[in-house]
Design a protein around this motif. Structure first.
Motif, mmCIF file in Angstrom:
data_model
loop_
_atom_site.group_PDB
_atom_site.id
_atom_site.type_symbol
_atom_site.label_atom_id
_atom_site.label_comp_id
_atom_site.label_asym_id
_atom_site.label_seq_id
_atom_site.Cartn_x
_atom_site.Cartn_y
_atom_site.Cartn_z
ATOM 1 N N ASN A 63 1.060 -1.391 -0.467
ATOM 2 C CA ASN A 63 -0.384 0.027 0.089
ATOM 3 C C ASN A 63 0.691 1.139 -0.092
ATOM 4 O O ASN A 63 0.765 2.392 -0.794
ATOM 5 C CB ASN A 63 -0.878 -0.088 1.176
ATOM 6 N N GLU A 64 2.274 1.206 0.851
ATOM 7 C CA GLU A 64 3.228 2.055 0.578
ATOM 8 C C GLU A 64 3.342 2.645 -0.484
ATOM 9 O O GLU A 64 3.694 3.579 -0.815
ATOM 10 C CB GLU A 64 3.828 2.429 1.515
ATOM 11 N N LEU A 65 3.489 1.482 -2.085
ATOM 12 C CA LEU A 65 4.032 1.565 -2.677
ATOM 13 C C LEU A 65 3.283 2.034 -3.677
ATOM 14 O O LEU A 65 3.643 3.157 -4.147
ATOM 15 C CB LEU A 65 4.933 0.006 -2.871
ATOM 16 N N GLY A 138 11.714 -13.847 0.143
ATOM 17 C CA GLY A 138 13.296 -14.279 -0.308
ATOM 18 C C GLY A 138 14.357 -13.128 -0.601
ATOM 19 O O GLY A 138 13.568 -11.741 -0.402
ATOM 20 N N PHE A 139 15.116 -13.365 -1.167
ATOM 21 C CA PHE A 139 16.221 -11.999 -1.719
ATOM 22 C C PHE A 139 16.041 -10.936 -2.951
ATOM 23 O O PHE A 139 16.164 -10.179 -2.632
ATOM 24 C CB PHE A 139 17.480 -12.718 -1.550
ATOM 25 N N GLU A 140 15.384 -11.640 -4.215
ATOM 26 C CA GLU A 140 14.709 -11.155 -4.824
ATOM 27 C C GLU A 140 13.487 -9.889 -4.011
ATOM 28 O O GLU A 140 14.183 -8.760 -4.464
ATOM 29 C CB GLU A 140 14.209 -12.454 -5.972
ATOM 30 N N LEU A 141 12.874 -10.220 -3.644
ATOM 31 C CA LEU A 141 12.260 -9.342 -2.933
ATOM 32 C C LEU A 141 12.549 -8.180 -1.574
ATOM 33 O O LEU A 141 12.770 -7.201 -2.361
ATOM 34 C CB LEU A 141 11.304 -9.754 -2.403
ATOM 35 N N LYS A 201 9.157 1.399 -12.565
ATOM 36 C CA LYS A 201 9.303 0.017 -12.960
ATOM 37 C C LYS A 201 9.853 -0.671 -12.160
ATOM 38 O O LYS A 201 9.379 -1.893 -11.624
ATOM 39 C CB LYS A 201 10.190 -0.148 -14.381
ATOM 40 N N ARG A 202 11.134 -0.304 -10.913
ATOM 41 C CA ARG A 202 10.661 -1.333 -10.302
ATOM 42 C C ARG A 202 9.659 -1.521 -8.519
ATOM 43 O O ARG A 202 9.569 -2.663 -8.153
ATOM 44 C CB ARG A 202 12.238 -0.462 -9.169
ATOM 45 N N ILE A 203 9.502 -0.276 -9.041
ATOM 46 C CA ILE A 203 7.864 -0.287 -7.713
ATOM 47 C C ILE A 203 7.307 -1.308 -8.427
ATOM 48 O O ILE A 203 6.230 -1.703 -7.663
ATOM 49 C CB ILE A 203 7.247 0.872 -7.573
ATOM 50 N N ASP A 204 6.300 -1.259 -9.803
ATOM 51 C CA ASP A 204 5.752 -2.151 -10.087
ATOM 52 C C ASP A 204 6.685 -3.573 -10.208
ATOM 53 O O ASP A 204 5.441 -4.470 -9.342
ATOM 54 C CB ASP A 204 5.636 -1.788 -11.486
ATOM 55 N N LEU A 205 7.747 -3.628 -9.635
ATOM 56 C CA LEU A 205 8.141 -5.093 -9.939
ATOM 57 C C LEU A 205 8.073 -5.426 -8.683
ATOM 58 O O LEU A 205 7.782 -6.256 -8.157
ATOM 59 C CB LEU A 205 9.904 -4.846 -10.533
ATOM 60 N N ALA A 206 7.690 -5.015 -7.393
ATOM 61 C CA ALA A 206 8.471 -4.991 -6.441
ATOM 62 C C ALA A 206 6.514 -5.846 -5.831
ATOM 63 O O ALA A 206 6.294 -6.125 -5.273
ATOM 64 C CB ALA A 206 8.604 -4.327 -5.398
ATOM 65 N N VAL A 207 6.066 -4.908 -6.173
ATOM 66 C CA VAL A 207 4.211 -4.821 -6.188
ATOM 67 C C VAL A 207 4.393 -6.442 -6.640
ATOM 68 O O VAL A 207 3.083 -6.931 -5.854
ATOM 69 C CB VAL A 207 3.190 -4.253 -6.503
ATOM 70 N N SER A 208 4.049 -6.507 -7.858
ATOM 71 C CA SER A 208 3.902 -7.678 -8.417
ATOM 72 C C SER A 208 4.316 -9.419 -7.425
ATOM 73 O O SER A 208 3.930 -9.740 -7.379
ATOM 74 C CB SER A 208 4.632 -7.839 -10.289
#
Length: 217
Positions: A63-65, A138-141, A201-208
């Motif tokens: 939600n913050e993102l 996970g490390f990726e997130l 783009k990084r925000i979209d990836l993190a939310v995904s």
């Protein structure tokens, strides 16, 4: 019946109240099983609470993102307006001269709503780190979230950088106004404008990735 006879109990009655070794073993096994079951249930309950807590932390970050993403879009629109104002000042001497009067630098001429249009949030991220979120996902997130929040900090760095420029005596020199404006423009571009497309783009990836974790649980 004599008192002595009353005190003496038949052998069959003594045997009836004594326990065999099989009964002792059975009771011991029952006690051990009860303890193990209690430990298992406690662990299961704690694990369930831990998963729920982690899910709540991730949902708050998500939600913050999303809120920050909306703010960043507004920041970008505003920053581009500031850049246009600076370009106008650099090409129009009359407008440029109006920025400096009696040693007062009129920042509002180029940034009418202040240097930083919106402040970005990081409360959910701080709370999650304090709750050791890094060991639960996970490390990726975690890597994606670290990059996102590092970039949001850099965007807000614009305010400090511009402050350093306009508080410098050189900004009060009319002959150096073009140079001062050029430096301010470079600060906006370097710290925010050019950084924002990649950040979105990084925000979209993190939310995904957060959504993906939720669907796997």
């Amino acid at each position: 019946m004599t008192p002595k006879q009353k005190m003496e109990k038949p052998a069959s009655e003594n045997r009836r109240h004594s326990k065999s070794w099989q009964e002792y073993i059975g009771e011991s096994i029952l006690i051990v099983f009860s303890v193990l079951l209690a430990l298992f249930l406690t662990e299961a309950i704690n694990s369930m609470k831990e998963r729920k807590n982690t899910a709540n932390l991730l949902n708050n970050i998500k939600n913050e993102l999303i809120n920050n993403r909306n703010s960043i879009l507004q920041i970008q629109e505003y920053n581009l307006k500031v850049l246009r104002n600076i370009d106008h000042a650099l090409s129009d001497k009359v407008f440029r001269d109006s920025i400096l009067s009696v040693y007062n630098f009129h920042l509002e001429k180029i940034a009418p709503d202040g240097v930083l249009y919106r402040y970005l949030e990081d409360d959910a991220w701080i709370i999650a780190r304090n709750n050791n979120i890094m060991s639960k996902v996970g490390f990726e997130l975690i890597s994606a979230l670290n990059k996102v929040y590092e970039d949001t900090e850099r965007i807000e760095k614009v305010e400090d950088e511009v402050a350093d420029i306009i508080f410098d005596r050189a900004s009060r020199d009319a002959e150096q106004i073009p140079e001062t404006l050029t430096i301010i423009r470079d600060v906006y571009r370097g710290w925010a404008v050019d950084r924002i497309p990649g950040l979105l783009k990084r925000i979209d990836l993190a939310v995904s990735r957060i959504d993906s974790m939720g669907s796997n649980n």
